[in-house]
Motif scaffolding. Structure first.
Motif, PDB file in Angstrom:
ATOM      1  N   VAL A 121      -8.660  35.536  -3.429  1.00 54.37           N
ATOM      2  CA  VAL A 121      -8.367  34.658  -4.558  1.00 54.37           C
ATOM      3  C   VAL A 121      -9.230  35.124  -5.722  1.00 54.37           C
ATOM      4  O   VAL A 121     -10.463  35.103  -5.635  1.00 54.37           O
ATOM      5  CB  VAL A 121      -8.651  33.185  -4.211  1.00 54.37           C
ATOM      6  CG1 VAL A 121      -8.359  32.289  -5.401  1.00 54.37           C
ATOM      7  CG2 VAL A 121      -7.833  32.753  -2.992  1.00 54.37           C
ATOM      8  N   ILE A 122      -8.577  35.554  -6.801  1.00 49.25           N
ATOM      9  CA  ILE A 122      -9.273  36.099  -7.964  1.00 49.25           C
ATOM     10  C   ILE A 122      -9.314  35.024  -9.048  1.00 49.25           C
ATOM     11  O   ILE A 122      -8.272  34.532  -9.481  1.00 49.25           O
ATOM     12  CB  ILE A 122      -8.580  37.373  -8.485  1.00 49.25           C
ATOM     13  CG1 ILE A 122      -8.539  38.438  -7.376  1.00 49.25           C
ATOM     14  CG2 ILE A 122      -9.279  37.899  -9.739  1.00 49.25           C
ATOM     15  CD1 ILE A 122      -7.721  39.669  -7.732  1.00 49.25           C
ATOM     16  N   SER A 123     -10.499  34.669  -9.470  1.00 48.78           N
ATOM     17  CA  SER A 123     -10.683  33.677 -10.531  1.00 48.78           C
ATOM     18  C   SER A 123     -10.063  34.151 -11.833  1.00 48.78           C
ATOM     19  O   SER A 123      -9.818  35.347 -12.021  1.00 48.78           O
ATOM     20  CB  SER A 123     -12.171  33.425 -10.767  1.00 48.78           C
ATOM     21  OG  SER A 123     -12.763  32.880  -9.619  1.00 48.78           O
ATOM     22  N   GLU A 126      -5.808  34.727 -20.163  1.00 49.83           N
ATOM     23  CA  GLU A 126      -6.642  34.678 -18.975  1.00 49.83           C
ATOM     24  C   GLU A 126      -5.691  34.807 -17.797  1.00 49.83           C
ATOM     25  O   GLU A 126      -4.592  34.260 -17.814  1.00 49.83           O
ATOM     26  CB  GLU A 126      -7.407  33.364 -18.912  1.00 49.83           C
ATOM     27  CG  GLU A 126      -8.395  33.251 -17.776  1.00 49.83           C
ATOM     28  CD  GLU A 126      -9.265  31.996 -17.871  1.00 49.83           C
ATOM     29  OE1 GLU A 126      -9.979  31.742 -16.900  1.00 49.83           O
ATOM     30  OE2 GLU A 126      -9.206  31.285 -18.887  1.00 49.83           O
ATOM     31  N   VAL A 127      -6.103  35.564 -16.770  1.00 47.45           N
ATOM     32  CA  VAL A 127      -5.226  35.801 -15.627  1.00 47.45           C
ATOM     33  C   VAL A 127      -5.991  35.527 -14.343  1.00 47.45           C
ATOM     34  O   VAL A 127      -7.103  36.016 -14.164  1.00 47.45           O
ATOM     35  CB  VAL A 127      -4.693  37.258 -15.597  1.00 47.45           C
ATOM     36  CG1 VAL A 127      -3.770  37.478 -14.402  1.00 47.45           C
ATOM     37  CG2 VAL A 127      -3.980  37.601 -16.901  1.00 47.45           C
ATOM     38  N   GLU A 128      -5.380  34.726 -13.456  1.00 47.26           N
ATOM     39  CA  GLU A 128      -5.908  34.544 -12.109  1.00 47.26           C
ATOM     40  C   GLU A 128      -4.879  35.060 -11.119  1.00 47.26           C
ATOM     41  O   GLU A 128      -3.686  35.126 -11.440  1.00 47.26           O
ATOM     42  CB  GLU A 128      -6.283  33.097 -11.833  1.00 47.26           C
ATOM     43  CG  GLU A 128      -5.168  32.113 -11.886  1.00 47.26           C
ATOM     44  CD  GLU A 128      -5.611  30.688 -11.626  1.00 47.26           C
ATOM     45  OE1 GLU A 128      -5.760  30.336 -10.444  1.00 47.26           O
ATOM     46  OE2 GLU A 128      -5.788  29.941 -12.588  1.00 47.26           O
ATOM     47  N   ALA A 129      -5.328  35.445  -9.935  1.00 39.60           N
ATOM     48  CA  ALA A 129      -4.416  36.094  -9.007  1.00 39.60           C
ATOM     49  C   ALA A 129      -4.821  35.820  -7.558  1.00 39.60           C
ATOM     50  O   ALA A 129      -5.967  35.432  -7.286  1.00 39.60           O
ATOM     51  CB  ALA A 129      -4.423  37.611  -9.248  1.00 39.60           C
ATOM     52  N   MET A 130      -3.866  36.031  -6.663  1.00 36.71           N
ATOM     53  CA  MET A 130      -4.123  36.018  -5.226  1.00 36.71           C
ATOM     54  C   MET A 130      -3.497  37.276  -4.646  1.00 36.71           C
ATOM     55  O   MET A 130      -2.409  37.689  -5.043  1.00 36.71           O
ATOM     56  CB  MET A 130      -3.520  34.783  -4.558  1.00 36.71           C
ATOM     57  CG  MET A 130      -4.265  33.518  -4.920  1.00 36.71           C
ATOM     58  SD  MET A 130      -3.938  32.101  -3.831  1.00 36.71           S
ATOM     59  CE  MET A 130      -2.187  32.081  -3.721  1.00 36.71           C
ATOM     60  N   ALA A 131      -4.207  37.871  -3.705  1.00 33.80           N
ATOM     61  CA  ALA A 131      -3.725  39.059  -3.024  1.00 33.80           C
ATOM     62  C   ALA A 131      -3.931  38.850  -1.525  1.00 33.80           C
ATOM     63  O   ALA A 131      -4.810  38.092  -1.102  1.00 33.80           O
ATOM     64  CB  ALA A 131      -4.489  40.298  -3.500  1.00 33.80           C
ATOM     65  N   ALA A 132      -3.121  39.517  -0.733  1.00 35.80           N
ATOM     66  CA  ALA A 132      -3.227  39.385   0.716  1.00 35.80           C
ATOM     67  C   ALA A 132      -3.028  40.746   1.373  1.00 35.80           C
ATOM     68  O   ALA A 132      -2.285  41.590   0.875  1.00 35.80           O
ATOM     69  CB  ALA A 132      -2.196  38.402   1.236  1.00 35.80           C
TER      70      ALA A 132
END
Length: 128
Positions: free
Chosen positions: A32-34, A121-127
């Motif tokens: 989880v990227i803030s 502003e960008v937030e992201a999730m990676a798996a």
């Protein structure tokens, strides 16, 4: 660990670099990227143009992904906050540049950001 894009018939066609939903199956690591903004490494310097801030943010995302042994294709969700709707097309161009044909779930919100200098502003999730 497979990820499956869900763009079922009956919904409107997905936008460029976008999926309506992304399913993650099996055991996975979730990153989880803030929300990131366009500050350079010194934490004080930020270029004024939207495109330059966006480039920095996408490079920051890449750096974080690599620190977790992932890359842009591991992104499963993005949330982008734009300070003005006029930045939408430039935002799409950045997403296409960094994502290519990869289509994570995504939301774009237009709002006032914490600092008036911030264009996005960008937030992201990676798996993985």
């Amino acid at each position: 660990m497979p990820t499956i894009s869900h763009n079922p018939e009956g919904l409107f066609p997905p936008y460029r670099s976008y999926s309506h939903a992304t399913e993650i199956r099996g055991d996975a690591r979730l990153l989880v990227i803030s929300g990131l903004n366009g500050y350079l490494a010194d934490g004080r310097t930020m270029p004024e143009p939207f495109e330059e801030q966006g480039e920095i943010i996408w490079q920051h995302i890449g750096t974080i992904l690599r620190s977790a042994d992932m890359d842009y294709r591991h992104l499963v969700s993005l949330r982008t906050y734009l300070a003005d709707p006029s930045y939408d097309e430039a935002n799409v161009r950045l997403r296409v540049k960094y994502l290519g044909d990869h289509r994570p779930s995504s939301t774009v919100v237009c709002c006032q950001l914490l600092d008036p200098a911030w264009k996005l502003e960008v937030e992201a999730m990676a798996a993985a």
